[in-house]
Structures are given as structure tokens and as C-alpha cells.
Design a protein around this motif. Structure first.
Motif, PDB file in Angstrom:
ATOM      1  N   PHE A  97       0.887  -1.174   0.027  1.00  0.00           N
ATOM      2  CA  PHE A  97      -0.044  -0.035   0.066  1.00  0.00           C
ATOM      3  C   PHE A  97       0.812   1.397   0.045  1.00  0.00           C
ATOM      4  O   PHE A  97       0.717   2.218  -0.753  1.00  0.00           O
ATOM      5  N   MET A  98       2.021   1.028   0.857  1.00  0.00           N
ATOM      6  CA  MET A  98       2.832   2.470   0.949  1.00  0.00           C
ATOM      7  C   MET A  98       3.401   2.643  -0.500  1.00  0.00           C
ATOM      8  O   MET A  98       3.677   3.751  -0.610  1.00  0.00           O
ATOM      9  N   LEU A  99       3.714   1.598  -1.212  1.00  0.00           N
ATOM     10  CA  LEU A  99       4.447   1.938  -2.274  1.00  0.00           C
ATOM     11  C   LEU A  99       3.595   2.813  -3.434  1.00  0.00           C
ATOM     12  O   LEU A  99       4.204   3.624  -4.267  1.00  0.00           O
ATOM     13  N   THR A 100       2.365   2.623  -3.303  1.00  0.00           N
ATOM     14  CA  THR A 100       1.543   3.211  -3.950  1.00  0.00           C
ATOM     15  C   THR A 100       1.437   4.616  -3.866  1.00  0.00           C
ATOM     16  O   THR A 100       1.190   5.603  -4.550  1.00  0.00           O
ATOM     17  N   LYS A 101       1.811   5.122  -2.692  1.00  0.00           N
ATOM     18  CA  LYS A 101       1.910   6.778  -2.162  1.00  0.00           C
ATOM     19  C   LYS A 101       3.474   7.180  -2.506  1.00  0.00           C
ATOM     20  O   LYS A 101       3.282   8.459  -2.114  1.00  0.00           O
ATOM     21  N   ASN A 102       4.138   6.226  -3.081  1.00  0.00           N
ATOM     22  CA  ASN A 102       5.447   6.862  -3.386  1.00  0.00           C
ATOM     23  C   ASN A 102       6.198   7.582  -2.080  1.00  0.00           C
ATOM     24  O   ASN A 102       7.008   8.462  -2.465  1.00  0.00           O
ATOM     25  N   ASN A 103       6.126   7.165  -0.930  1.00  0.00           N
ATOM     26  CA  ASN A 103       6.868   7.663   0.227  1.00  0.00           C
ATOM     27  C   ASN A 103       8.002   6.806   0.354  1.00  0.00           C
ATOM     28  O   ASN A 103       8.097   5.421   0.025  1.00  0.00           O
ATOM     29  N   ASN A 104       8.932   7.321   1.070  1.00  0.00           N
ATOM     30  CA  ASN A 104      10.021   6.536   1.805  1.00  0.00           C
ATOM     31  C   ASN A 104       9.406   5.544   2.842  1.00  0.00           C
ATOM     32  O   ASN A 104       8.255   6.019   3.446  1.00  0.00           O
ATOM     33  N   ILE A 105       9.966   4.507   2.977  1.00  0.00           N
ATOM     34  CA  ILE A 105       9.556   3.699   4.130  1.00  0.00           C
ATOM     35  C   ILE A 105      10.496   3.416   4.992  1.00  0.00           C
ATOM     36  O   ILE A 105      11.727   3.174   4.877  1.00  0.00           O
ATOM     37  N   LEU A 106      10.183   2.909   6.146  1.00  0.00           N
ATOM     38  CA  LEU A 106      11.109   2.674   7.537  1.00  0.00           C
ATOM     39  C   LEU A 106      10.491   1.559   8.179  1.00  0.00           C
ATOM     40  O   LEU A 106       9.320   2.028   8.591  1.00  0.00           O
ATOM     41  N   ALA A 107      10.589   0.358   8.233  1.00  0.00           N
ATOM     42  CA  ALA A 107      10.038  -0.662   8.902  1.00  0.00           C
ATOM     43  C   ALA A 107      11.053  -0.895   9.913  1.00  0.00           C
ATOM     44  O   ALA A 107      12.366  -1.341   9.862  1.00  0.00           O
ATOM     45  N   THR A 108      10.784  -1.093  11.443  1.00  0.00           N
ATOM     46  CA  THR A 108      11.823  -1.371  12.605  1.00  0.00           C
ATOM     47  C   THR A 108      11.299  -2.800  12.992  1.00  0.00           C
ATOM     48  O   THR A 108      10.256  -3.229  12.751  1.00  0.00           O
ATOM     49  N   ARG A 109      12.312  -3.269  13.748  1.00  0.00           N
ATOM     50  CA  ARG A 109      12.086  -4.526  14.372  1.00  0.00           C
ATOM     51  C   ARG A 109      11.650  -5.632  13.465  1.00  0.00           C
ATOM     52  O   ARG A 109      10.833  -6.654  13.844  1.00  0.00           O
ATOM     53  N   ALA A 110      12.397  -5.623  12.147  1.00  0.00           N
ATOM     54  CA  ALA A 110      11.984  -6.606  11.571  1.00  0.00           C
ATOM     55  C   ALA A 110      12.844  -7.645  11.387  1.00  0.00           C
ATOM     56  O   ALA A 110      14.224  -7.255  11.350  1.00  0.00           O
ATOM     57  N   THR A 111      12.494  -8.982  11.335  1.00  0.00           N
ATOM     58  CA  THR A 111      13.316  -9.945  11.280  1.00  0.00           C
ATOM     59  C   THR A 111      13.873 -10.273   9.705  1.00  0.00           C
ATOM     60  O   THR A 111      13.423  -9.758   8.712  1.00  0.00           O
TER      61      THR A 111
END
Lengths: 248, 248, 248, 248, 248, 248, 248, 248
Positions: free
Chosen positions: H70-84
Motif C-alpha cells: 500500500f505504501m509503495l502506491t503512495k510513493n513515500n520513503n519507508i522505514l520498518a523497524t524490528r523486522a526479522t
């Protein structure tokens, strides 16, 4: 009482040099002597200057008065900790050499002149609020026969004050670090000094200090290797410990 | 580096006995030398047998491998604590003198023969479950150059076992007491021995033990005066501390 | 009231030996009798010397006065715990046999002479600061009809004092051990005595004692097997429990 | 070894009936005998059926195997607690009478037939989740020679189930109450039964149960007077304690 | 204010039935009205008998006086909790209908006669020491317009007292259970009554009670399903909650 | 003092432009200057209006008097926190410009007029009971030279009050949120405002509030991203921190 | 069974209308009937749709299988909570209408069609991580016969999401608020909604969350008056409670 | 949307310049616009480089995949934390610019090039074990558009390492200090640097560290004034906070 001692008595008995009764008197105390209790006690009594210690908290004034009176008959030095001013006022007539340290809440009596060690214990503290514990430690270390140097108000928030006194700390044989709040001073001193450090957390602080828990945990988790810890506000225990080390 | 030292350099410079460059070299280190950091480091490097210490918990195997490789170039003894068997297996090819103590979880390397002290450290423990901490303490004390005597399984539930070994404990210069559950052993030994005692609470126990909290609080509240405490399961810290005292 | 009892009443009713009203009177209490509530109460009332117990903390003086007045009409012995001196002064006019134990904070009244057991409860305590709890336990055990022997000041820091009294402790039917600070005495006695031990942690101490938490956890984690524990400072509860065991 | 024993030996020595060496052999053990340690041990060994107890947690399988092997040579009954199925599988070849209770995690061996007491211990538990602790207590009490009656699943949320079994509980000599979550069962039973109650909090629960802390505090604060408490999940300790009381 | 409401205003505006100014007045409050804040407030003001509540702890007497004075102008009923006797004495001149409940520490003023509900709230408490919380709950529930029935002194240590009153409890619409120490009463009532139960732990107790923590954890872990919990000693909160349920 | 600075001095010395004595004066301070301590101190002294801060808790009145007297000689602004009214009364003769804020327990002295920042710090608090902390923060921020806007009594239980003031909060450069009980205000403000938020938990509350622990944990776990936290009741620390940010 | 009932039986017996045996059968159950236990049970069995509840944690699969098999014979609806996927797979053959909710970890069986209430329970949750608890609450409330509306992901960090759904929440009869981390949502909803709120702290979070302690304390200290609390992660308990209120 | 805006729309409506429908569209959003929620959101969307943040703990892989898609459709930068690592492997096909930092457990996507600030954030950490938190903070600060300088392994046990890097720390605009064990580094840096400090306690340590509690309490009690604190291991929160300050 070792193997030889026992054989000697038994030989004397066999050779009729002592009576059965006398041999019994020697032998019946074996448990205690072998276990060394008496040894400790004798050791304590003959070492001049070694004080009897009274922990006054939770004791009534008549109880304290009674204990001091009894001690005076033994001609020993005396150290009473956690003594209120009122306690002192109610016992000071017992001997006019009794002294009171109001900040440190100690009563001391030096009946036998105490010869001090050449090496010394450094007592280092963070803030002026920790002075009560400093004084308890100082009085304890002194009456136990130690030379003491006190360095106060060198908390880590103004660490240059610590550096200015570092030489004195480094030349001590053992160091007592007293700090409240976050207790970081123990780790900092521990990283700078290659001597055994006894850390005393104090209950100085508020809120998430939880009456000294914060400094206690800090000191137990110190990343500096030479730090061991005593109970919160236990200036007496730290000094007793340091005295043992200083007099090795 | 005191006033005289500095004046001497400045005088030499003024009198053209040293170049500006050389004077700068001397003076530029003032902060560190005065603060003594270098002194510690030099001291550590020149004292034969003094190990570098690696705390392996939370480190990756490549990190540990890298650190050991670097240390090997310095020709120092090595002590790694909290090392798993897998860690050891992945680094042991670096030097065939690397040794692993599985129970104590230590890796050691003695490149320089270590001369042991005459006086010794007594390590006293309560139950067989505390042996991992005992081993960590023993390995640490040994590689730091101390003679060590270990007395295990003398918990207070069968206190005669302790008495049978009391002489060995009493003749130590410093005593480490390691106990889990209620940690009463520290107080009992503290009441019988007139030597500095470093108590190590262990996490052995269950339920209201709260992972060693029970023994930790016991030891901090010991009614015996000569007891100081390190972190739960911190056999290394106790031994490091004891070593400092033993080598005073 | 068992099957036979009920059948008997019903048979008597059927055979007109009792009226419906009387049968009802017998049967209407079935719930309580079957559940045994009445049994307890009867049991309590008929056992001579059994006291009614008043826990005074958080009660007002008028409330306590009212309760005692009511009890006096029942001609039972009385035990009030956690009573202040002021409370006693405000109720002592009610009966001139009311007695106050200031240290133990108990009010007692022995209207029926209490026959003591042959076997006895040993109450063992660590320090003089624990005496308040000792006194509460002693008063409770006594008015519940038990012979009691009290051994105080035998803390583990001077363990030879404990050995000197061990015979008295061993011959007790049940032992109460009262100790503050680190509470190690419970484990040591537990290791030496083959009798049920009820341990009472006291709030004596400071800092990391956390108002008795330290001794409480110690005792719960005791490595000696025969130790059970009551609440901090609960001398009454320990004595009540010990009395049950002593009178089995 | 009393006064007469010692005089007898000394007399024999004086009269040349024993050698100095033999007299020494007798006398050198005085400390231990006088202090009664040996008495305990002897006592334990001669009482038929008394088991040796092994706490398996934190022990390795080779250690446990070694201990059991040694015990088998002494011909004593054996109780091992906190034993995993794997531990049992690795030791069961040692003696084909070794039994494993999977729920209670105990290994037992009855080499000497155990004569059971006439009076019995009631073990009362709240929920099916507490059964592991129930089983540990039952196995312990049984091998210690006690008749045991077990009443399970009588938690206070459906209190009529408890009432239906109250007679059995009341006729016990001592009652063990095992409950997790809020541990209210101990207070309820304590209010209904006039026997000593040993309460075992269990770690059954989640969230604000904090691994049994909730039940532990409940039981320590029980408003019923005859309740004492052992460590969380300590079925063994409760049974050991109850056995002492049951066999008074 | 929904879609239709807004369209209606806009239509009226478009058709010159309202002025721009009037339309603005309607619309400018949209945020608050839509969000419902005003609704709550209106609701509160128009419901006769609904009191304003003042929490007096940490407030100065002048502050409390000021608040009550202001409230009197609004002609609402008043409830002040945690009010000391001194606070009441310093405000009672403001209106001679102000009443003080010393045990419950509440000040109340009933300016509008309160019509009570037909259904009632049962307030059940364990011991006489919990009465302060009972009174706070009772005063709160009453001034909020509820019929209240109070059943005290039915703690689980004498559970037959509870059974004797069970009918009254069962016929309530909602039940408040107030208990200190181990708080077991909540679970027992929860197991016997099929109504929502709001449990109030009290700080009554000592030692391992930790100022109500014991009862709090007990109640949160209750094995009975219909129990929810409010803060320690929060009689007000329980009654407020119960009132909401009782008036559904 | 960098390489160039040192070379310059040495060159001047070599070329006889400065005396050995003067060169020494420059160089002897190297440790401190290099380490920057002096820089801080100078910085602090020359920034007009920067106050010296005295934490009065645990200090005696003579100590505080002494410190203020000394400060007055330095002509700096003064801030004393946690000062009782009695403390102020005993020091106010020292300078008639000393002011006391009774609620905030601060003593301030503005010897140099303080120029305020254009941007401001918003101090937002939940209830009237939090006002003491608000005042401490306000006095601190003010004397540190910040414009301050205070918004009180906007707790989440009546969240519309917060919305009514949101514009003021949003236009601040940094926001201090002060709340006791459950401390939810920090999260709510954190979700509405895109500025750094410093949260101060207060000890306002009772029971399971545990003297501020509840609000402290809430704030540390805030689901809003821009929130950092200081110690319970630490209005001073929050303001000091906010001042740093406001004056970046 | 009241006075009249008993008299009637006794009269019948007296008049030979019933046998002694039959009268006994009636009367022997008096305790239970009078105490109302049976009433509850009957009530529960006759209310269509009321489920039997199985708490699966700490139960073995064979135990769960056994319980479900037995329940199926009673033709009741079934709810099993804390059931793993493996548990479901091992029991699903028992009845092909058994359903598993993987997120909520519930097994349900609806043998009797459940008629839902008109009023509804709103379940409101803060973040997607709380969904497991939401599902447990939803399944519980549904099988207990309640209409349920679920509003998720309305945490206070983006409070406008909450406002957008406020109408649905306000029209519920009772509201369950589920939140982890700092649990502020309960207070915010409590301030906006005039309905009873049952707050469920979840263990979602890390660090100073201490497995849900943070949210638990927050909710217990909520400044909003209508909030009561259940155990951490106890979605079942909240729904059971809400169901009671919803069906009043 | 202020008074003028609203009047303008209403005027236009009155004068038939807009339809009722259009006026409604404008007005219906009043609540949100007035409250500023949209403002935040708009602000966030238009600020180039501002990332959407996903907290992965407790989320399933399908959930995370869905959110990223979904975020990719908004063309924003992304940060995901605590990701394995496993999470990353299962989502990396979504966009080949997705990057994983294994130590910091972050997934990042830079769709819009991020312009970095001139001023920088200094991230200072004590030991190599704290590196995971360092990396999380660094990734967060970077993708939020900040220049970052990282200084690691400068724990107080070897404080000279800190001094050697002090210049870099002092020139930062804001400092993040990350430390486990006793967390003393925050106080030491706080005493040396006149910048806002955000302290992050880490869970690195063992025993009395209690999973980071030790460092947390230390930092909250820091005697240095400019220190505020975030949750244990919360590198993200510290960086988010620091970014706000750095971009003021």
C-alpha cells in the motif's frame, strides 16, 4: 588446638602428669576451640583499638545505655552507628570521652589510642547530600585504625573536579565510592583506578530513584571490573570491609 | 608529569636543547598522561600474564574471532567469558593453546606462563548447581595470576560440611562465596572468617527466587560485616576484585 | 450430622416422637452444621482457654473497647495484637486483669486459667531488633496454651551462640525462627533441626531490605527442607500455626 | 557423646586399656558429634524408608546418574524431583524398580518397603493446571512414609465442589493447599479447617500473575490464621514439611 | 449533528430563511458538537441530581473552597472525596446542608432531592478495617442516585457469615466487593453470584501486602469470570462504575 | 587549544617572546582546556542571565545560606529548587530581590535582567494537583531566559479542554507535558503536535500509582513518537532540557 | 428451599405421604440448595446457548479432548480459549462444527443457535498488535449471545481515527477497550463515552512495558471515572463481564 | 479554517455561487480541519523524504507485506523497524530498492532522494553489544533526513576513549547516548556537553540488570541536567525525537 596439642594432653594423662578431671576440662571445649569461635573472639579482644560496634536503629535508649555501660567495663573502644542526637544526649554522661558525629550519626569512644595504618582508605563521594554516609564511613574506618582521606563533591556531572583529585584516589590502598541518584561515579572511578573499589549506593534522590534502588542497580551492573557493592547507605559496612583490605 | 617536568622541557626548549617538534611531542600528551589513562594501559601491557578480557554475550562469532586474532598479535594472555561451545569451536583454530572450560563457559589462552601468588583466594560455593559460576571465577582468578582453592557443596542446609573445610577458608587472603537460592552461605562464612568476603549471588533457584534476586538481597543485607556483593552470576567480577585484593 | 442422625429424626417424626416444629428446628441448621461452621465455633467455645483474637491495626479505640466489652460477657480469654499503649490505656478499666506487653504490643486477659502443653514451642530469633515480633509470638503461643522457650540473639554472624543453645531448640516439638535483614537464620536452623520450622521474616533492616522483602525471599527460598513461612512481622500467625502443630 | 563417654575414654587411657592413638581417634570427632551433625545423619540412615533427595534442575544427566549409582550402594529409597523424561530415560537402566511420574517430574525408587502412617496428609488443589505440583507433593509425601489423600479441582470459583469434599480434608492431620492464579483457596480452606495448612502458590496463570507472585502474596496475606507458605511450585517442600508434622 | 441537520441549515441559508450570522453560529460549534463534548456536558447538567465531583487530595483548602463556592452557583449536588475533617471545617460555612462522612472522608451536598433506583448496588466487604472504602463507595453510589445495600465483615476466614447474606447479594443488579489482605472475597463472591462484580482492593494489611498490591493482584487474577477491578482503595471509582451499570 | 596554538606558544618561548613562567601558565591548563571543562565554565559565566542552580533537598539551611552568599559575590542569577518556605525565610535577608514561589518551591534571584527568547516553551498539565511541578518548570524555564506559556487542567478525561488550547501548544518550539495518575496526556499531545515533547510524570495519585511509577511507565511506553521522559516530578530537568532545545 | 418447602416435606412424612427414604433424599441436599449452588448450575444449563468454557493453557491435548467429548454429550455450546492450532487439529475430528480462530486462539462450537442481543458491546482497540486479544473477546462475547461491534486501530497517537468512530462506540451498552504500550486509550475513551468501560491491558510492547505492566497500571490509574480493569491480555474475562452487563 | 473562511463559504452559498452540496463538502470536514488532524497528515505527505514507519513486532508477514504494498502506491520513503531477516526475505520482491540492516533490524526504502541537514545528530554508545540499538537509531535518523555521526565503544570503564571523540560530540546539535549495564555514559556525556541529550537504555547486561531496568533508572536519575530518556532499546524513538530537534 591441633593434633599435637591433643596428643600432648593424652600423653600427660597416660603418664599421670594430669588428672582425668583436668584432661576433661581441656578436652570438653574442643568443639568451640576447633571451630575457632574463641579464636575470633580472642583475636578481637587482644587487638588494641578494635571497637565494639552497636547498631542503634530499632534499639531503645535504655538498651543502648546498658550495652555501652557493659562495654566500658571491658575497656574497649566503642562505635555506635545510626545513633540519634537524643540517644547521645541520654548516654553521654557514661563517659566524658564519648563523642557524637551529628551528620554521620555515630557515637565513638577511644579509650585506647588507635595507631593508624600507613596506607590509607580513600572515601570519594558525589554530592553534598551524600555526606551523612561519608561521615559514617569515615568514623568507622578511623576507629578501626585506618588512615582516611576524604574527597567529596566530585560527581560525574562536573567530572573535572574528579580529575583534579585523582592522584589522591589512585594512591589509596582501597577506595570507597559513595553516590546516590544514578550512582555513575562508581563506574567512572572504577575505570580510572586500579584498586579495589567498594561502592555504597545512597538513598539520595527522588522519584524513579526508589530510595536508592537506582544507584544500587547501577553499581551492581558497573561495567568497570573492580567494583563490589554494599547495602544502600551502608557507610559502616563499606568502611569495615575497606579496613579489612587496608590491613591485609 | 609535574610542574618540574614541564619547566624542565620548557627550559630545554628555551635553551635550544630540544626542538619545538620534540617539545610538542612531550607536551601534547599532557591531558592523557596527567589523567593517567596511558599509565593504566602501559601498566596492563607490561605486567606479564595480565589477560585481555572479552565478554562474549551479545557478540557475534565473527566479532569474537576478530578480537582474538588482534589480541594474538599482542602476545597477551586471553580470557573470554560467557563463551558458548559453538563460539569456541569457531575460534579454536586460531591458536592451538586456546582452552575451553565448558561448565564455566570461558576460553583462555596462556601465552606467557603465569606466576602464581603465594597467598590464595578461597572460592566457596553452596551447591552443585552453582558450579558454572565457580568455574568462571576460578578460571578468571587463575589467569590473573592467583593461587586458588575451591571448596564446593558446603551449603548451610548441611553446615558441618562447611566446618570441615573452615581452616582452608580461614587461611585464604580473600574469600569468594557463591550461592543461589537464599544465599545464606555468605552470612555464615562472614560470621566465621575475618577476611574480606566477596559474595556472588547466583540465579540458581525457582519461583520466589526471581532469577537470583533472593540471594542478591540476602547478601546485600548480610548481618555479617565483611561482605560486599557483585552482580548475580558474576563470577568474573568477583574473581577480578579478589585478585586485586590478593595482589595488594 | 450424618445419614444416621437425619434418619433418626425423620423416623422419630414419622413415629410421632417429635413434632414437625421440633424436626424443623433440627433440620433447618443442616447447611451450617453439615458444612461444619458450627462445629468450629462450638469447638472453639468449649475448649477452655482458647482466646478470641482482635487485630487492632486500623481499628478505632471505641471499636476495640466495644469488642472487648462484648467478649468479657462470654468469659473467654482475650488476645489483642498490634495494640498501642494508648489503646491499652483506654480499655484497661474494663477489667483489671487485662495485661499489656509493650514490646509485643499485645493485650491479654486470662479469665480461665490456661493449662500448658508438655511439649514446647521454641522461639528463636536473630537480633535484639526482632524482639517485638518475638514477644507477639510468645504472648500468642502462651495464651493458646503452649509451653514456650525463647532463645534470642543467636544470629548467624556469631553462629557459636546458636550452637550453645541448640539442644533446647532440638527438643522442641516445633520451632519458630524470627529474623530480619537477610533472614539466614531460618536456613541454618533448618539444616540443624529435624522439626517443622515456621519462619517469620521481620522488617528489621534498611536499604535493599525493602521493609522485610529480603528476609521474606530468603526464607521462601531456603535450601533447608522443613521451612514454611508466614507474612513479614507476623509473630501472631507463626505462633497460631505452631500451636496447632504443638497440640496435634 | 556426653560427659560420661569422655570420662570413660580418659579413664581407659589412664588405665592403659586403650592406646593414645585410639583415644585420639575417639576424641578428634568431638566437635561434630557434640554439635549433633552426625546424629542427624545417623538418624537419617537408620530410619527405614527415608529417601535421599536429588534436586535435578541445573544438574547434568551424568551428575544425576552418578548420584543415583552411589545411592543404590547405600540401599536407601530414592526421590529425585524436577526430573525430565529424558533424565529418567538415561538413568532407568540403573535399577528396574526406578519409577517415573511424568506429570510430577519425579523419579522414585522404593528399595525398602515403606510403612505408611495411620493419619494422613490431605492435598487439596484448585485447578487441573496445578496437577504437576500436586503430583510432586504426593510422590514426596508417599515415599516419606505418609498416607495421602488427594482432592483436586476444588477451586473457589465453584466452591460447592470444595464443600462436597470437606470431610476428607477436615480429618487429615495436616493439609497442603495448592493453588495458582489468585490463590484464594488457601484462605477459604484455612477458614473451614482447624488443622495446620501449608499453602503452595503455583505459577499457573498469566499477565498480572507474574509467574506465581499473585498467589504467593495472597497466601502470605491470608486472613485465615493457620496458613504458612512455601516457595512457588514447591510441592516437594510442602510435602516434606507436612510429613514432619504428620509424623510428630 | 448529522448530514441532514447540516443540509437543512444550508438550505435555509440558501433560501434566505436564516442569516449568514445565524448559520455561522450553528456551524461554528460543529467540531465540539460532532465530537460530542458538549453533549456530555449538557447531559450532565440537565440530569437532576448528578453531582460534580471534587478529588480533594493534593488540593489546598482555598482551592476546594473556591470550587465549592462556584458549584453552589450552579445549583448542582456536590460530592467531594478524600476530604479531611479540617477541610470540611473550613468549608462548611458555605452551605448548611453540607455533610461530612468522617470514615469515608466525603463531603456531600444534596441540593436537588435524589430519586433512587429500584434496583440496588450491593457493597460487600471483608473486614472492619475496610470500612473507610465502603463508606466512600456508599456515599458516591447514593448521591449518584442508587439504592445501596451494604454487607460488611463477611471475609472468607469465616465464610458462613457470607452465606447468611448471600440472598441480598444475589438480588443486587451489580456488586461491589471490597477487601484487603489477600482479597480472596472477590473470587468467592464471583463464584457464587451471577452479576457483574467490581472489585476494590484495599491497602489494609502489612508486610507482604505491600500497601494493597497483594489484594490487587489477587483480584486481577481471579479465577471467577465476572470480576473487574479498580485502583487500590478506590471506593469512588467502583461506585461510579456500578452506578453506570445499575442505571443502564 | 589545537596543534597550532601549542606550536605558537613554543615558538614564542624559543624566540624569547614569552618567559618560561608565562609559557607554563598557558600550558599547565592543557588537560582541562583540551578536555573542554574550562570552556563550559567560561561559557556559563559569560552568558548573561545564566543561573547557578541549587538543589536544596537534603541540604541544611546553613549550607544553602553559604552557597547563596558565595553566589551573590559572582553576580549571577540564582535558582534554588526544592526549597521549603522555612529555607527561604532563613536566607531572604541575604538579598532583598530573592523571590519565593511557594507552590513550585523555588527561590530565584534575577540580578541581571533576563532577555527572553522569541520562541516559547509550552508547559501543558493535566490536573490542578500537578501545579507544583508546573511552577518548578515555569520558574526554571523563565530564569533560563525562555518565554513560557502555561496551559493547565487539560487532562484527557475532558479532552475538549485540550483541543481548545491546541493552537497555543502547536506554535511552541518545544512542549513540556506534566501529568500524574496514568499520564495519558503525553501520548495524546504527542499524537497531535509535531514538536519535541518532554514528558514529566508526577507522583500525583494513589494505590497502584506507586508514587508516579504508573505515569512514568506510561510515558516511556508512549505510542506517540516524539516523546522523551525525565524523572518523576522533575519539573526542573524538563525545563532545563526544553531551554536547551528552545535556544538552539 | 424455604421454610414452607421444608415443613411441607415434614408434614408429608408425618402423614405417611412420603417414605423416610424419600424425605431423606429431599433433605440431604439442603446445604447445596440453600446455598444456591445448584441454582446457578441449573440456571446455566437451561439458558440456551450458554457455553461451557475450557481454559486450554497448561492442559494436555488428551485432557482437552476428553473434556470436549464429555461436553458434546451435554449438547451445550463450547468455548475453548488459549488453544493452539495443534490442539485444534487434534480435536477437530470430534465434531465437524468445531471452529478455530487462529488469531484469537479460540475453539468454538455452536450446537444451539445463539440468539443475539439487540444492544451491543463495542470492542475498541489501539493497534494491530492487539488483535489477538480483540479476537478472543469477540469470540467470547458472540458465543455468549451478544451483538458485537469491533473498532480497531484507533490508538491515541492518531486520535482523529477514534473520533471518526465515536458514534458507534457511544451507542454501545458497554465498551471494551483493549490497548497495550501505555494503554492511554482507556482514559481517552472513558472521557468521551458515558458507558461502563472494561479495560484490557495487553502485553504488547517492550522494555519498560514489562509485559503489560505499563498498560495495566495506566488503566488502574485512569483519570476517567467509568473504567474498570481485567488482567493483562484477558480478552475472555472482559467479554464475559461485558456480556453480563449487556444482558442485564 | 477560521471565521472568515466559513463566512466566505456561507456568503457564496447565499449568493448562489456554490451549491448546497459543495458547501456541505467544505463544511463537513470542519471538525477534522479545525482540530488540525488533516494539517498533520498533509504536512507529512508533502514533506519530501518523510517516511512511513512500520513497527513489525507482533505483526504477521502477510500484514507487513500488505502495508508495504500500500505504501509503495503512495510513493513515500519507508522505514520498518524490528523486522526479522525472514520478514525482509518475504517482502523484498516488492521493490528492488528495499534494503535490510541486519544488526539494526530495519527495512528501508528511499524512493525520494533525501536531502540531509547541515547540522548533525551524534549517536554515542558504550559497548559493542549496544550496536543493534545504534543501527536502529542511525537508520531512523538518516531516512528522516538528518546527517548522523556515530561514535561507538566509548563506555565509561575506559573514559579516555570518550575524551578522544569529545569534539565531534560537542559540535552536534543534539546527542543520542545509548548504553546498557549501568548506563553511566549518559551522565558523563551530560556533564561534558551543553546540548540536549536523549538517552536510550539498552537491555544489554544480565542479573541485576533486569533487562535494562538498571540503565533506565540510571538515566532517569542522571545528575546531569540536560538528559531525557526514551524506552529501553528504543533507538527509533530517540532518533525520531532527535530529528525533530535537529530540524527545528
Amino acid at each position: 588446638m591441633n593434633r599435637e596439642d591433643i596428643f600432648k594432653i593424652l600423653d600427660e594423662l597416660k603418664n599421670d602428669k594430669v588428672s582425668v578431671e583436668d584432661a576433661y576440662q581441656e578436652i570438653k571445649d574442643l568443639p568451640f576451640k576447633d571451630l575457632g569461635f574463641a579464636k575470633i573472639d580472642n583475636h578481637r579482644e587482644i587487638r588494641v583499638g578494635y571497637p565494639e560496634v552497636i547498631y542503634c536503629e530499632n534499639k531503645t535508649i535504655p538498651q543502648i545505655r546498658e550495652i555501652i555501660k557493659f562495654m566500658l567495663t571491658k575497656n574497649n573502644n566503642i562505635l555506635a552507628t545510626r545513633a540519634t542526637k537524643e540517644m547521645f544526649d541520654k548516654v553521654k554522661d557514661l563517659d566524658n570521652k564519648l563523642k557524637y558525629n551529628e551528620l554521620g550519626r555515630t557515637i565513638t569512644l577511644e579509650v585506647n589510642e588507635i595507631k593508624k595504618t600507613d596506607s590509607y582508605i580513600a572515601i570519594v563521594s558525589a554530592g553534598t547530600s551524600d555526606l551523612a554516609v561519608v561521615e559514617e564511613a569515615k568514623e568507622t574506618a578511623s576507629i578501626l585504625g585506618n588512615k582516611v582521606k576524604v574527597i567529596t563533591d566530585v560527581g560525574v556531572a562536573g567530572i573535572h573536579r574528579l580529575y583534579a583529585r585523582l592522584d589522591i584516589i589512585r594512591e589509596a590502598k582501597v577506595v570507597i565510592v559513595i553516590a546516590g541518584m544514578e550512582g555513575a561515579l562508581a563506574s567512572v572511578v572504577g575505570g580510572l583506578v586500579d584498586k579495589p573499589i567498594i561502592a555504597v549506593p545512597t538513598s539520595v534522590g527522588y522519584g524513579a530513584n526508589f530510595n536508592g534502588l537506582s544507584a544500587l542497580l547501577s553499581m551492581l551492573n558497573s561495567c568497570a571490573s573492580g567494583v563490589s557493592v554494599v547495602n544502600i547507605d551502608n557507610g559502616f559496612g563499606a568502611a569495615y570491609n575497606a579496613s579489612m583490605i587496608n590491613q591485609l
